[in-house]
Design a protein around this motif. Structure first.
Motif, short mmCIF file in Angstrom:
data_model
loop_
_atom_site.label_atom_id
_atom_site.label_comp_id
_atom_site.label_asym_id
_atom_site.label_seq_id
_atom_site.Cartn_x
_atom_site.Cartn_y
_atom_site.Cartn_z
N ASP A 166 17.28 -29.80 2.74
CA ASP A 166 17.49 -28.63 3.59
C ASP A 166 18.81 -27.94 3.25
N VAL A 167 19.83 -28.76 3.04
CA VAL A 167 21.12 -28.18 2.64
C VAL A 167 20.99 -27.51 1.27
N LEU A 168 20.25 -28.16 0.36
CA LEU A 168 20.03 -27.56 -0.96
C LEU A 168 19.38 -26.18 -0.82
N GLU A 169 18.33 -26.11 -0.02
CA GLU A 169 17.63 -24.82 0.11
C GLU A 169 18.52 -23.76 0.75
N THR A 170 19.35 -24.18 1.69
CA THR A 170 20.31 -23.25 2.29
C THR A 170 21.24 -22.71 1.22
N ALA A 171 21.76 -23.59 0.39
CA ALA A 171 22.68 -23.15 -0.67
C ALA A 171 21.97 -22.21 -1.65
N LEU A 172 20.72 -22.52 -1.98
CA LEU A 172 19.96 -21.64 -2.88
C LEU A 172 19.77 -20.27 -2.23
N ASN A 173 19.58 -20.28 -0.91
CA ASN A 173 19.36 -19.02 -0.20
C ASN A 173 20.64 -18.21 -0.05
N ILE A 174 21.78 -18.85 -0.21
CA ILE A 174 23.04 -18.09 -0.31
C ILE A 174 23.21 -17.58 -1.74
N HIS A 175 22.94 -18.46 -2.69
CA HIS A 175 23.10 -18.15 -4.12
C HIS A 175 22.39 -16.85 -4.50
N SER A 176 21.14 -16.69 -4.10
CA SER A 176 20.39 -15.50 -4.52
C SER A 176 20.91 -14.25 -3.82
N VAL A 177 21.42 -14.41 -2.60
CA VAL A 177 21.97 -13.25 -1.90
C VAL A 177 23.26 -12.79 -2.61
N GLU A 178 24.05 -13.75 -3.08
CA GLU A 178 25.25 -13.39 -3.85
C GLU A 178 24.85 -12.63 -5.12
N ALA A 179 23.75 -13.05 -5.73
CA ALA A 179 23.30 -12.36 -6.95
C ALA A 179 22.84 -10.94 -6.62
N ARG A 180 22.21 -10.77 -5.48
CA ARG A 180 21.84 -9.41 -5.05
C ARG A 180 23.10 -8.57 -4.85
N HIS A 181 24.10 -9.15 -4.21
CA HIS A 181 25.37 -8.43 -4.01
C HIS A 181 25.94 -7.98 -5.35
N CYS A 182 25.97 -8.93 -6.28
CA CYS A 182 26.62 -8.64 -7.55
C CYS A 182 25.90 -7.51 -8.28
N SER A 183 24.57 -7.57 -8.22
CA SER A 183 23.78 -6.51 -8.85
C SER A 183 24.21 -5.15 -8.29
N HIS A 184 24.36 -5.10 -6.98
CA HIS A 184 24.71 -3.82 -6.35
C HIS A 184 26.14 -3.39 -6.70
N ILE A 185 27.05 -4.33 -6.69
CA ILE A 185 28.44 -3.98 -7.03
C ILE A 185 28.53 -3.48 -8.47
N ARG A 186 27.78 -4.10 -9.35
CA ARG A 186 27.74 -3.62 -10.73
C ARG A 186 27.11 -2.23 -10.80
N THR A 187 26.12 -1.99 -9.97
CA THR A 187 25.52 -0.65 -9.92
C THR A 187 26.55 0.37 -9.44
N ILE A 188 27.28 0.02 -8.40
CA ILE A 188 28.35 0.91 -7.91
C ILE A 188 29.33 1.22 -9.04
#
Lengths: 271, 324
Positions: free
Chosen positions: B182-204
């Motif tokens: 469960d902790v692993l899945e939580t961490a994975l669910n943070i990880h992909s959100v960070e990747a979404r953020h990064c994609s957007h910041i790079r777009t900016i």
């Protein structure tokens, strides 16, 4: 190519049982041994030898354990790679061809096609021949390759545009990888999945920004966090900021809509 | 020598000694037999191996260690975005909504990680613990203007570096969380959100480089220099990232991690740079007949906890113990 038609029996999942029995501190020490064991599982957990008639005979069973997850990922990557290849080939629609030669969107779709091809080819080469699922036959009849995005408020049943479909595939891929991590027992495989899922998330965010700017995260894919009180005080509010991961059984409900009969996925061995 | 006598003595001070050898005690079920078969000459080697297994320095970070490192990185990011939002003339109006969204996601991650850690969570270090100039407390490091009016381009460059570091850190940390699904899945669910953020910041950043803010950024082509106008994914080494020639340099964010890997990293996991083309022994560019750039873009790379801490340590006041 072997078509898997039967669930892999539970007794060929020794790795999960081994790790499940160990306290955490022991896990770290046994990682080396676990690696060796799960490598064997990867090669040993191949196609089932029995030939009983199966109720899911027209589905493709991804298997269980690490091999099951890798096949599951391979299936989704096949779907994505086939989709982008068809977008770019243009035989079934003109949307891509209509994009300007120097348009950002053309370059984005081209990059995505290359990345997804790389992912698909990688799994095809990495999964042992004896346990890999077959080449899947996609069904993109619900996608209009002449259109970028479906008109707002289009009636139910209206075909997806290219960007609508890209968004659906990318978001689905992220939710699928995140939800499948728990079934992986070999840390090397977990690391591999991690290397791919963040690229899928980068794709998803950009496609979403093309569809509607600033939706790179939104409540359909991420449980957004709303601060209560001062937003400058961290950690106080409702929601979590977590991706909405999906179980394999939830993912295939969507994925199977894009696969032909005989190529539809069976993930009964996962979870 | 009497092996059992020695172990009995150890057990008086370490009741877990049997578990350290083998929690399933399979070894001990058969140990008498093994002992008889071992020659006197082989005995020291056997004992050494046994004790090395029990007490050897192979353990990596615990689940809580990994989560607290993640929590520290979330604080680093949260206060960076929150501070940026408070500086007039820094974040373009069209991009404020996105940065507020990202800031709030980080706040959610902090809440989630605190919940997972319970009383083991590090205390909130507060805004003052961080030195976003990259000066380790001097406040006069090379990124000092990133949080000043007009520092927009640098601000988003630093943001990209933080979030790419975070993505690599979660990737490197995940194998240590496998004991708790469960902790692993939580961490994975943070990880992909960070990747979404990064994609957007790079777009900016692509937009900013072309003089565009808001939605126009998404339809802006990347420039010829990925340091200032990157793709939304990492291509090769991105020429060293937003600020390769400063000290601290962003080269470390995209370059290789600690090799050989630090203690506890599972065998088979390594930390190449983001320009890596080889995955599980397969050369991606060759297998798929695609360019090295495309092959490197298709896979992000993990970063080990030692390297992550070294990068992040540049951005805290060195009087604190964060990232030590």
């Amino acid at each position: 190519m072997t078509k898997k038609t039967n669930p892999v029996p539970a007794e060929v999942q020794p790795a999960a049982g081994l790790f499940g029995a160990l306290p955490r501190r022991d896990f770290l020490r046994y990682t080396g041994a676990g690696l060796a064991l799960t490598s064997l599982v990867l090669t040993g957990c191949d196609d089932d030898d029995n030939n009983e008639v199966d109720p899911n005979a027209d589905t493709v069973n991804v298997g269980s354990g690490d091999t099951g997850v890798l096949n599951y990922a391979y299936a989704l990557e096949q779907l994505e790679a086939a989709f982008y290849a068809q977008v770019i080939a243009g035989g079934t629609g003109t949307y891509f061809a209509s994009l300007g030669a120097n348009s950002a969107e053309r370059q984005i779709l081209s990059d995505l096609a290359l990345h997804e091809k790389a992912h698909r080819d990688f799994f095809k080469n990495a999964i042992p021949a004896g346990s890999i699922i077959k080449d899947l036959a996609p069904d993109f009849s619900t996608i209009d390759f002449n259109v970028g995005r479906r008109a707002a408020g289009a009636p139910a049943g209206t075909k997806l545009g290219v960007l609508d479909a890209a968004m659906a595939f990318e978001d689905l891929g992220v939710a699928a990888y995140n939800g499948a991590g728990r079934y992986i027992t070999n840390p090397v495989n977990l690391a591999l999945a991690g290397k791919i899922v963040s690229v899928e998330a980068r794709h998803a965010a950009l496609i979403r920004d093309l569809m509607s700017y600033n939706t790179f995260v939104d409540n359909d894919v991420v449980e957004l966090f709303t601060p209560t009180g001062s937003a400058s005080t961290p950690g106080v509010g409702s929601g979590s900021g977590l991706e909405r991961s999906k179980k394999p059984s939830e993912v295939i409900v969507v994925a199977n809509q894009f696969l032909q009969t005989g190529s539809k996925l069976n993930v009964s061995g996962l979870g | 020598m009497d092996l059992f006598q020695i172990i009995t003595e150890i057990e008086k001070v370490d009741p877990e000694v049997y578990e350290r050898f083998d929690s399933r005690r399979r070894v001990f079920k058969h140990l008498t037999g093994i002992g008889k078969k071992l020659t006197a000459a082989a005995m020291p080697g056997f004992v050494a191996a046994l004790f090395n297994k029990a007490y050897g320095q192979t353990a990596g970070p615990s689940v809580n260690d990994v989560l607290n490192l993640a929590l520290s990185l979330e604080y680093l990011e949260f206060y960076f975005y929150d501070t940026g939002l408070s500086v007039a003339g820094l974040i373009p109006a069209a991009d404020r909504a996105a940065i507020e969204k990202i800031r709030n996601d980080e706040s959610g991650h902090i809440k989630t990680l605190r919940t997972a850690l319970g009383s083991a969570a590090i205390p909130d270090p507060g805004r003052a613990a961080f030195d976003y100039s990259g000066g380790r407390g001097s406040r006069t490091g090379p990124f000092a203007t990133a949080l000043l009016p007009g520092g927009t381009a640098l601000y988003f460059g630093v943001a990209q570096s933080f979030v790419d570091t975070g993505i690599r850190a979660y990737k490197g940390g995940a194998p240590f969380l496998m004991t708790n699904k469960d902790v692993l899945e939580t961490a994975l669910n943070i990880h992909s959100v960070e990747a979404r953020h990064c994609s957007h910041i790079r777009t900016i950043r692509r937009g900013l480089a072309a003089g565009a803010t808001g939605a126009a950024a998404a339809t802006t082509l990347p420039g010829t220099d990925p340091r200032v106008s990157p793709k939304s994914w990492i291509s090769g080494l991105d020429n060293g990232g937003p600020s390769p020639d400063t000290n601290p340099s962003t080269r470390d964010v995209y370059g290789p991690g600690t090799n050989p890997p630090p203690a506890g990293v599972p065998t088979g996991i390594t930390f190449p740079g983001e320009d890596n083309l080889v995955q599980a022994g397969r050369t991606i560019s060759t297998d798929s007949a695609i360019s090295a750039a495309a092959a490197s873009e298709a896979f992000d790379e993990p970063l080990d906890y030692v390297k992550v801490k070294a990068i992040a340590r540049n951005f805290v006041d060195n009087a604190t113990t964060l990232f030590v």
